[in-house]
Design an enzyme around this catalytic site. Sequence first.
Site, short mmCIF file in Angstrom:
data_model
loop_
_atom_site.label_atom_id
_atom_site.label_comp_id
_atom_site.label_asym_id
_atom_site.label_seq_id
_atom_site.Cartn_x
_atom_site.Cartn_y
_atom_site.Cartn_z
CG HIS A 89 -0.44 -0.02 2.54
ND1 HIS A 89 -0.19 1.12 3.26
CD2 HIS A 89 -0.10 -1.05 3.37
CE1 HIS A 89 0.27 0.80 4.46
NE2 HIS A 89 0.34 -0.50 4.56
CG ASP A 93 -2.64 4.13 2.81
OD1 ASP A 93 -2.23 3.05 2.37
OD2 ASP A 93 -3.45 4.23 3.76
CD GLU A 142 -3.16 -1.70 5.26
OE1 GLU A 142 -3.19 -2.76 5.88
OE2 GLU A 142 -2.69 -0.65 5.78
CD GLU A 143 -1.48 2.10 7.61
OE1 GLU A 143 -2.20 1.69 8.54
OE2 GLU A 143 -0.31 1.73 7.43
CG HIS A 148 0.94 3.14 12.20
ND1 HIS A 148 -0.34 2.68 12.35
CD2 HIS A 148 1.38 2.60 11.03
CE1 HIS A 148 -0.66 1.90 11.33
NE2 HIS A 148 0.38 1.83 10.52
ZN LIG Z 1 0.96 -1.50 6.35
#
Ligand SMILES: [Zn+2]
Length: 416
Positions: free
Chosen positions: A83, A85, A180-181, A386
């Site tokens: 992904h 993003d 995805e997030e 994150h």
């Molecule tokens: Zn991921």
Amino acid sequence: MVQDYKFTVTEKFLQYVQIDTQSDPESNTSPSTAKQKNLSIILTNQLIQMGAKDVYTDQFGYVYATIPSNTSKKVPTICFCSHIDTAPDCSGTDVKPIVHHNYNGEPIILPDDSSQIITIDQYPYLKNHIGNSIITASGKTLLGADDKSGVAIIMDMANFLLTHPEIIHGTIKILFTPDEEVGAGTAKLDLQRLKADVAYTLDGGEIGTMEDETFSADGVTIIIKGIIAHPGNGKGKLVNAIKIISEIINTLPKHEKSPETTEKREGFIHPIDIQGLAEEASAKFLIRDFETENLLVLENLLKQIATDVVRKYPGAEMEFIVTEQYRNMKEVLQHHPHIVAYAEEAYKRIGLNVVKEPIRGGTDGSRLSFMGLLCPNLFTGMQAIHSKHEWIGVKDMEKAVEMLVTLVQVWEEKSV
Ligand SMILES: [Zn+2]
């Protein structure tokens, strides 16, 4: 095999992380943020330059490409997916990646915010990278290794295969997804265009890890309707929905069946949202377990607790709504064990120990697996995702490229 190859994964990674692709859970558009497409366009152009075929990006920011087969065997079409993003939890604007060459094991103080210190005490996995290069952000943003490491690894695999035609493989599909997030990574995916038989996501952590098992997941919403009356003369009439919802939450098991008190293979009921007025109130819950049938057990428990509470308040009414969210990919993958077995073989051929752990969460792979595209998750090396501490070792990314190049050959060898 890759001895003389000059990896491009690091230079690509350093380029991609500087492009802000943060997704937005509050948005109703696809992609959730238009800026994600800035990376889609770069990837599209680079794939065309490398000589990939059918390179295509759509209005939603998905990128599709093909590396054609160079074997006469009938090999299933494999897709590699990451992904583009980054998580909404932490800023992704003006990411300044820093390469720490020959990392010496000392605490790393991030230059743009000296309170951000990355230490071996906190991240013991750093020990594996002493003497090698690691990459961090500068202290004000996340790094975006989740999942631009996966993107860069797939792009370097493409570069390797397209410059090494002597490596024999079947048709390979490349897929990059937005959002995805925020749980929408497969929302606008065109499986007809992709035309893959199996897939692997590159969205995992430590070297050697592989994930073929996720939670099964439902959501529950409980809506309580009370009876409203002026509080000055509410005696015997008023039924307060806020109090009922609060009592339901307070009656949930405290020492078990909650995320605070469970680990490994244990499931839970997790209240995540309360809204309400005295007249009507609602609460939302996540229900999680590795066994799908246990979701019903947990839901029945919650329903029983709620029903017992509501019964104490004559006149109150309850609605109990269950929504399916995703399912443990193992339920479908176990019927096709070679997909995981081939990946394990590729890991072993390049000298890695295979570490399989169930994910206490879901992946795009869980959704893809139930859309009919079976999809375990492979490592990239990403750590502390994150967060402003996010980091990754260069060696892990290079090993992941080698693993993918090996994996496509395993698939070719096993086919007829
Ligand atoms: Zn991921």
